[in-house]
Scaffold this active site. Structure first.
Site, mmCIF file in Angstrom:
data_model
loop_
_atom_site.group_PDB
_atom_site.id
_atom_site.type_symbol
_atom_site.label_atom_id
_atom_site.label_comp_id
_atom_site.label_asym_id
_atom_site.label_seq_id
_atom_site.Cartn_x
_atom_site.Cartn_y
_atom_site.Cartn_z
ATOM 1 N N ASP A 1 0.577 -1.666 -4.602
ATOM 2 C CA ASP A 1 -0.637 -0.859 -4.389
ATOM 3 C C ASP A 1 -1.614 -1.270 -5.480
ATOM 4 O O ASP A 1 -1.333 -2.187 -6.282
ATOM 5 C CB ASP A 1 -0.326 0.658 -4.440
ATOM 6 C CG ASP A 1 -1.310 1.477 -3.572
ATOM 7 O OD1 ASP A 1 -2.510 1.420 -3.853
ATOM 8 O OD2 ASP A 1 -0.861 2.146 -2.629
ATOM 9 N N HIS B 1 -4.837 2.183 9.683
ATOM 10 C CA HIS B 1 -5.787 3.187 10.166
ATOM 11 C C HIS B 1 -6.957 3.355 9.190
ATOM 12 O O HIS B 1 -7.931 4.015 9.503
ATOM 13 C CB HIS B 1 -5.084 4.522 10.470
ATOM 14 C CG HIS B 1 -4.761 5.366 9.288
ATOM 15 N ND1 HIS B 1 -4.457 6.699 9.398
ATOM 16 C CD2 HIS B 1 -4.686 5.073 7.964
ATOM 17 C CE1 HIS B 1 -4.219 7.193 8.197
ATOM 18 N NE2 HIS B 1 -4.347 6.233 7.319
ATOM 19 N N GLY C 1 0.855 -1.198 0.000
ATOM 20 C CA GLY C 1 0.000 0.000 0.000
ATOM 21 C C GLY C 1 0.887 1.242 0.000
ATOM 22 O O GLY C 1 0.591 2.239 0.648
ATOM 23 N N GLY C 2 1.972 1.173 -0.771
ATOM 24 C CA GLY C 2 3.021 2.218 -0.719
ATOM 25 C C GLY C 2 2.722 3.455 -1.539
ATOM 26 O O GLY C 2 3.548 4.344 -1.640
HETATM 27 C C1 LIG Z 1 -3.651 6.131 3.540
HETATM 28 S S1 LIG Z 1 -2.864 5.568 2.108
HETATM 29 C C2 LIG Z 1 -1.223 5.246 2.674
HETATM 30 C C3 LIG Z 1 -0.218 5.315 1.568
HETATM 31 C C4 LIG Z 1 1.244 5.197 1.986
HETATM 32 N N1 LIG Z 1 1.556 3.948 2.625
HETATM 33 C C5 LIG Z 1 1.644 6.349 2.885
HETATM 34 O O1 LIG Z 1 1.578 6.218 4.128
HETATM 35 O O2 LIG Z 1 2.014 7.406 2.368
HETATM 36 C C6 LIG Z 1 -3.533 3.968 1.881
HETATM 37 C C7 LIG Z 1 -3.023 3.270 0.633
HETATM 38 O O3 LIG Z 1 -3.650 1.973 0.537
HETATM 39 C C8 LIG Z 1 -3.907 1.721 -0.825
HETATM 40 N N2 LIG Z 1 -4.909 0.658 -0.927
HETATM 41 C C9 LIG Z 1 -6.241 0.732 -0.695
HETATM 42 N N3 LIG Z 1 -6.808 -0.477 -0.865
HETATM 43 C C10 LIG Z 1 -5.804 -1.324 -1.198
HETATM 44 C C11 LIG Z 1 -5.746 -2.715 -1.481
HETATM 45 N N4 LIG Z 1 -6.843 -3.487 -1.426
HETATM 46 N N5 LIG Z 1 -4.546 -3.269 -1.755
HETATM 47 C C12 LIG Z 1 -3.417 -2.500 -1.809
HETATM 48 N N6 LIG Z 1 -3.403 -1.171 -1.545
HETATM 49 C C13 LIG Z 1 -4.594 -0.600 -1.253
HETATM 50 C C14 LIG Z 1 -4.360 3.075 -1.345
HETATM 51 O O4 LIG Z 1 -4.308 3.154 -2.763
HETATM 52 C C15 LIG Z 1 -3.357 3.996 -0.665
HETATM 53 O O5 LIG Z 1 -2.191 4.139 -1.426
#
Ligand SMILES: C[S@@+](CC[C@H](N)C(=O)[O-])C[C@H]1O[C@@H](n2cnc3c(N)ncnc32)[C@H](O)[C@@H]1O
Length: 398
Positions: free
Chosen positions: A265, A306, A239-240
Site C-alpha cells: 500500500d 472500484h 492495496g491491502g
Molecule cells: C478502498 S481501499 C481498499 C483497501 C483494502 N484492500 C480493503 O478492501 O479493505 C483502497 C486502498 O488502495 C490504497 N491505494 C490508493 N492508491 C494507491 C496506490 N497508488 N498504490 C497502492 N495502494 C493505493 C489506499 O491506501 C487504500 O488502502
C-alpha cells in the site's frame, strides 16, 4: 381486520437480529421487506421530511455528542439508563441541559438511543459503539463530516458544471471540486492524519461488515497448490490497507511460513498497520508501478478497482502481468458485482459514493469480464459471497 393487524404488528415488533443467527440472507430479506413496507406506507411529505429534515440533523446530533465526549463517557461508564441532567454532567464539555435535551429527544425518536421515560434514556448497542474507542466507530462518524457529506452535497453542482457526463476522470473529480485543497481523495487523506484516520476507520467498519473472503473462496486449494520453497510469497495483497484481509487469511492458515504474506500500500497508510506477526511483510508500493514481487501464488486486490475507471484499472492490472508465473499464479479480485437488476442499497450506495469520491464505479459481471480480458487475463470462476454483494473473481494469465 383490526385483530389480524395487531397480531402481525406484534409479531414484527418481536423480531431481533439474534433470530437470524446463521441465516444472514433471511435477515437481509426481512430488512428489504420492511424497507418496502415503510416506503409503501409513508406519504410523500413523510419521505421528503426524512430526507431533508431528519437524516442530516440525526447525523449532526451524533457528531455533537461525539465532540462533547458524551458517547465515550456513557460507554466507559458501563452504559445504563440516565436522565438528561446526568448525561449533561457525564459529558466532557460543558453543555446546557436544555440543548442536550433537544438533541437527545431526536435520537430517542429515531431509536439511536432508547427513551425510557420523561428525560430518561438508555443507550443501545449501536450508541454504545460510538463511544467504544477500541473500535473505529468514532473515526467512521468523523469521516462523514470530513469526506462523504461535503462530497455528496457538491455532486449536483459538479454534474451541472460537467454537463451531466459520467465522472470518469480521476484528475477532474467531484471530490477535487468539493474541497478547498483541490486534492484527490487519496491525496487529501495523505495531507491530514485526521482525514486518513476517518477513511481508515470507515474502511475498518466496512471490512467488518463484508464477508471474510476465505468464507466464499476455497483458499485451501490455493495453499495446497503453492510451492512454498520457491522463495516467492504465497499471497500479495495489493492495496491491502492495514491488513484486514491478510489477517482473515492467516486465521484460516496459521501455519504458513514467515514472510509468505505481503501487504502493499502507500507508505503513509502502511505506517498505521499494526500486525504483530512475522508471517506478514509490509511493502510500500504504488500499484501504478510494475509489480516488484515475481512468482507469487496469488495477487489479491480487494476494493481496489472500484476506486478507478477503465484506463487506470487496466494499468493496475497490466502492471501485475510480468510478475505472474503462467499456470501457477492467480489473480484474485474481490469487489462488488452489480447484478443486472435488483441491486441492493449496499451495492448502489457504494457505486455512487465511488462516483462522488473518485470518478469511479462498481462493475457488473459483463464489465468485469471486459476489463480482465482486455488486460490479458482469463476468468476461471466468480465466487459470490452468500449475501450476493461481492464476488471473488479468480483469474489467470490468458
Ligand atoms: C478502498 S481501499 C481498499 C483497501 C483494502 N484492500 C480493503 O478492501 O479493505 C483502497 C486502498 O488502495 C490504497 N491505494 C490508493 N492508491 C494507491 C496506490 N497508488 N498504490 C497502492 N495502494 C493505493 C489506499 O491506501 C487504500 O488502502
Amino acid at each position: 381486520m383490526g385483530d389480524s393487524y395487531s397480531a402481525v404488528i406484534s409479531k414484527l415488533d418481536a423480531f431481533t437480529a439474534t433470530d437470524f443467527e446463521g441465516n444472514e440472507p433471511g435477515r437481509l430479506q426481512l430488512i428489504t421487506t420492511a424497507r418496502k413496507l415503510v416506503s409503501r406506507l409513508e406519504t410523500r411529505h413523510e419521505k421528503i421530511f426524512n430526507i431533508d429534515f431528519r437524516n442530516p440533523v440525526e447525523y449532526a446530533v451524533i457528531r455533537v455528542c461525539l465532540d462533547i465526549g458524551l458517547w465515550r463517557q456513557w460507554t466507559v461508564g458501563g452504559g445504563g439508563e440516565k436522565t438528561v441532567e446526568e448525561l449533561a454532567k457525564l459529558a466532557e464539555k460543558d453543555i446546557e441541559v436544555n440543548l442536550l435535551r433537544r438533541l437527545l429527544r431526536l435520537l430517542g425518536a429515531t431509536y439511536i438511543i432508547e427513551e425510557t421515560g420523561e428525560d430518561r434514556y438508555k443507550p443501545t448497542e449501536f450508541s454504545l459503539s460510538f463511544g467504544d474507542e477500541s473500535t473505529t466507530m468514532p473515526s467512521a462518524i468523523i469521516a462523514m463530516s470530513d469526506h462523504w457529506s461535503p462530497a455528496s452535497m457538491n455532486l449536483p453542482s459538479f454534474l451541472a458544471k460537467t454537463s451531466y457526463r459520467e465522472p470518469l476522470d480521476p484528475k477532474n473529480s467531484n471530490y477535487i471540486d468539493a474541497f478547498p485543497e483541490k486534492l484527490s481523495f487519496f491525496d487529501r487523506c495523505l495531507s491530514n492524519q485526521r482525514y486518513q484516520d476517518g477513511f481508515s476507520g470507515f474502511m475498518m467498519e466496512w471490512s467488518l461488515y463484508r464477508i471474510s473472503w476465505p468464507e466464499f473462496y476455497d483458499t485451501t486449494e490455493l495453499v495446497a497448490g503453492a510451492d512454498l520453497n520457491s522463495g516467492a510469497p504465497l499471497l500479495v495483497d495489493i492495496g491491502g490497507h492495514h491488513g484486514h484481509d491478510i489477517s482473515n487469511f492467516l486465521k484460516e492458515h496459521p501455519d504458513v511460513p514467515a514472510g509468505s504474506l505481503v501487504i502493499q500500500d502507500l507508505e503513509a497508510v502502511l505506517a498505521d498497520a499494526h500486525l504483530d506477526t512475522d508471517k506478514v511483510k509490509l511493502m510500500p508500493h504504488s500499484f501504478f508501478e510494475p509489480q516488484p514481487i515475481h512468482g507469487s501464488r496469488a495477487y489479491f486486490l480487494r476494493g481496489i478497482f472500484h476506486d478507478w475507471a477503465y484506463e487506470p484499472s487496466l494499468q493496475i492490472l497490466k502492471n501485475i502481468i510480468p510478475a505472474m508465473k503462467k499456470g501457477y499464479s492467480k489473480l484474485l479480485v474481490c469487489d462488488v458485482v452489480i447484478p443486472p437488476s435488483g441491486a441492493s442499497t449496499f451495492q448502489t450506495g457504494i457505486d455512487l459514493n465511488m462516483m462522488t469520491l473518485l470518478s469511479a464505479y462498481e462493475r457488473t459481471e459483463a464489465l468485469w469480464r471486459k476489463l480482465l480480458n482486455d488486460a490479458g487475463y482469463k476468468i476461471i470462476k466468480i465466487w459470490m459471497d452468500h449475501k450476493g454483494y461481492e464476488g471473488l473473481i479468480e483469474a489467470e494469465l490468458a
